[in-house]
Scaffold this active site. Structure first.
Site: not given
Length: 597
Positions: A383-384
């Site tokens: 997750f970014e």
């Protein structure tokens, strides 16, 4: 909160500060210089700096001076706390060079003071005075620059005034006991000692850690091993006798979630749904060196849907893409050879926000479908961007409140329970979401900070018993403060050493010594690096990779950063990506194979 520009402060500073007062022609006979290492001849001993170092030129006197470089979000503050007498007059003085250099004292108990210069192309003396309050026994001296205005220098800082009798060292601490004990760490607490300013923790007679509170977590330990711990209290007069020895035995080495990974693993991302300029690499063509293959990427149908889809690379983009049948057959062949194949969720473009329990449940269902269809071994969370951020009232990483955090933890625990101990769970956060938490966590005590700062910490902590691997992306990163309170930047081994040491040692979150993120086991940690200069910012050549591994696993070939342990069980390396490594002639793979065999 907006920062004022320096010029906006000039008038206000002139009105509110007590003024610049010259030193008297002759200091009072009883006055002494209370500043420690004011000439920086002993490096930064006695000083705590956010972005400082010592240099041999320029210097005002002696052989060293301070050089500190402000950044966009840091004014490069250096400070030290000194013991003073109550209700007494003191004169603070120092020599500075540079644009916008400040010298001041806080915690005076009366009016805190500061003096500064807008421009000092040559050494310029700054001087101010203050009187301590009736109950003040310590003040903090500091110097700093201004945000983004370039490096400044300071030398010969002094605090002249009445000296203080050092008195006696404090009593030895009592009440030493253990908290959480893992295979690689022991948490300790003890009773406060009157008059103590800090505490030193000893492990088997060797100094292991210095803290200001009454707790510490000692990491870097071996499984199933007995250690003897003692604590000593410290004040201005010195160090107390050590406490009685407390023996604690670490737990047995966990099996890593039943994942039977090799002792040292090479992890890589395979562009399975796009080419990205590096060309498509067929699953069957991935060399045997790669122990964990992360399929990039599963992405959501919308940011908040939780509905994850995995689409193979289209022929138009990847002319040599294999059929689904061949792809699945190649996965089975890799698994038969002992390799793990995971679906990686997220990536740069795959923002995932599980804002509701419905999205959480959809996430579990859709990810399970992908795992089942391709017969995968587990899941990688990448997750970014804005996938994870903390609500303003979410301040405790051990007890998160934010729905996107709570729902992600719940979803991952559900998947782990569904697939059992053999399910491989890995995470690939950016440094902003993990190590930055040493300085900043969420919006901060007074608000105004980026709510994503440290936002992965509650997820990692909640799943540390289920986590097979954490491989933080030590690339595409800004400067990050290490446990030495210095900023470290990409480009060499020191950055990887400092960032990994933080994970294996543990660290206080947002500087709170009573809120420590515990260390991970070394077998849970791999170091994330770009495979080539094409793959991302922060690529380092093979020699720097080797230096990193030597320092962390053998404590040899280290640079300027001093690690807090030695971890021969460090799991290995992760890279973005297998495709880019192939494009670069398999340099990264060959470096790993050459080191670990």
């Amino acid at each position: 909160m907006d920062r004022f520009r320096p010029l906006a402060l000039l008038t206000a500073a002139a009105l509110t500060l007590p003024g610049v007062t010259a030193l008297s022609s002759a200091a009072r006979a009883a006055d002494v210089d209370l500043a420690r290492n004011g000439g920086f001849e002993a490096g930064l001993d006695g000083w705590t700096c956010t972005a400082g170092t010592t240099v041999n030129s320029p210097v005002r006197s002696g052989s060293s001076a301070l050089q500190a470089t402000p950044a966009g979000g840091d004014n490069a503050r250096c400070a030290q706390t000194v013991t003073v007498k109550p209700d007494s007059q003191y004169t603070l003085s120092g020599y500075v060079r540079g644009s916008y250099v400040y010298l001041g004292a806080s915690g005076t108990g009366t009016t805190d003071v500061s003096t500064w210069t807008q421009s000092a192309p040559a050494w310029q003396q700054l001087t101010t005075t203050f009187r301590t309050g009736p109950s003040t026994t310590s003040v903090t001296l500091y110097t700093h620059g201004w945000y983004g205005t370039g490096a400044y220098h300071a030398d010969d800082i002094s605090l002249l005034g009445p000296g203080v009798d050092a008195g006696q060292p404090p009593a030895a601490p009592t009440g030493l006991k253990t908290g959480a004990v893992t295979s690689s760490s022991v948490a300790l607490t003890w009773s406060a000692v009157p008059g103590a300013t800090s505490y030193v923790v000893y492990r088997d007679g060797t100094k292991a850690q210095t803290v200001t509170g009454t707790s510490a977590t000692i990491g870097g330990l071996s499984p199933s091993t007995a250690y003897g711990f003692q604590v000593a209290a410290v004040n201005e007069a010195g160090e107390s006798a050590k406490s009685a020895t407390l023996t604690a035995t670490t737990t047995a080495q966990p099996d890593g979630g039943g994942t039977d990974l090799p002792a040292h693993a090479l992890v890589g991302y395979l562009h399975a749904s796009f080419a990205n300029g590096s060309g498509y690499t067929r699953m069957a063509d991935v060399p045997d060196s790669w122990d964990v293959i992360d399929l990039a990427f599963g992405e959501p149908t919308s940011v908040t849907s939780g509905d994850i889809r995995f689409d193979r690379c289209p022929v138009a983009e990847c002319p040599n893409v294999e059929s689904d049948a061949d792809f699945k057959a190649a996965i089975k062949a890799k698994q038969a050879a002992g390799k793990k194949v995971l679906i990686s969720i997220g990536g740069q473009n795959g923002q995932v926000q599980l804002t509701t329990t419905a999205a959480r449940d959809t996430f579990v269902t859709s990810v399970s479908k992908i795992i089942d269809e391709y017969g995968l071994d587990g899941l990688d969370i990448d997750f970014e961007g804005h996938s994870l951020s903390l609500n303003a009232d979410d301040t405790d990483f051990k007890n998160p409140k934010t729905p996107v955090i709570v729902n992600l933890i719940s979803a991952l625990k559900t998947l782990k329970a569904k697939y059992g101990d053999d399910f491989v769970l890995t995470m690939a956060p950016e440094t902003f979401f993990v190590q930055l938490g040493y300085q900043y966590y969420g919006t901060g005590q007074w608000g105004g900070q980026d709510p994503r700062a440290g936002a992965y910490l509650p997820v990692i902590h909640a799943l540390r018993d289920d986590l097979s691997l954490l491989h933080v992306q030590d690339y595409n990163s800004g400067p990050i403060m290490g446990l030495d309170n210095q900023y470290h930047s990409m480009g060499g081994a020191d950055f990887h050493i400092a960032m990994t040491d933080m994970l294996l040692t543990g660290f206080p979150v947002a500087g709170n010594a009573n809120n420590v993120f515990p260390p991970l086991r070394p077998d849970q940690v791999a170091i994330g690096m770009p495979a080539s200069t094409n793959a991302g910012n922060g690529h380092v050549p093979p020699a720097e990779v080797t230096k990193t591994l030597d320092c962390l696993t053998k404590k040899t070939n280290c640079g300027s950063y001093a690690t807090h342990g030695t971890w021969p069980a460090l799991r290995g390396l992760m890279t973005w990506s297998i495709n880019w490594d192939r494009y670069g002639g398999w340099e990264f793979q060959r470096t790993f194979d050459g080191y670990f065999g």
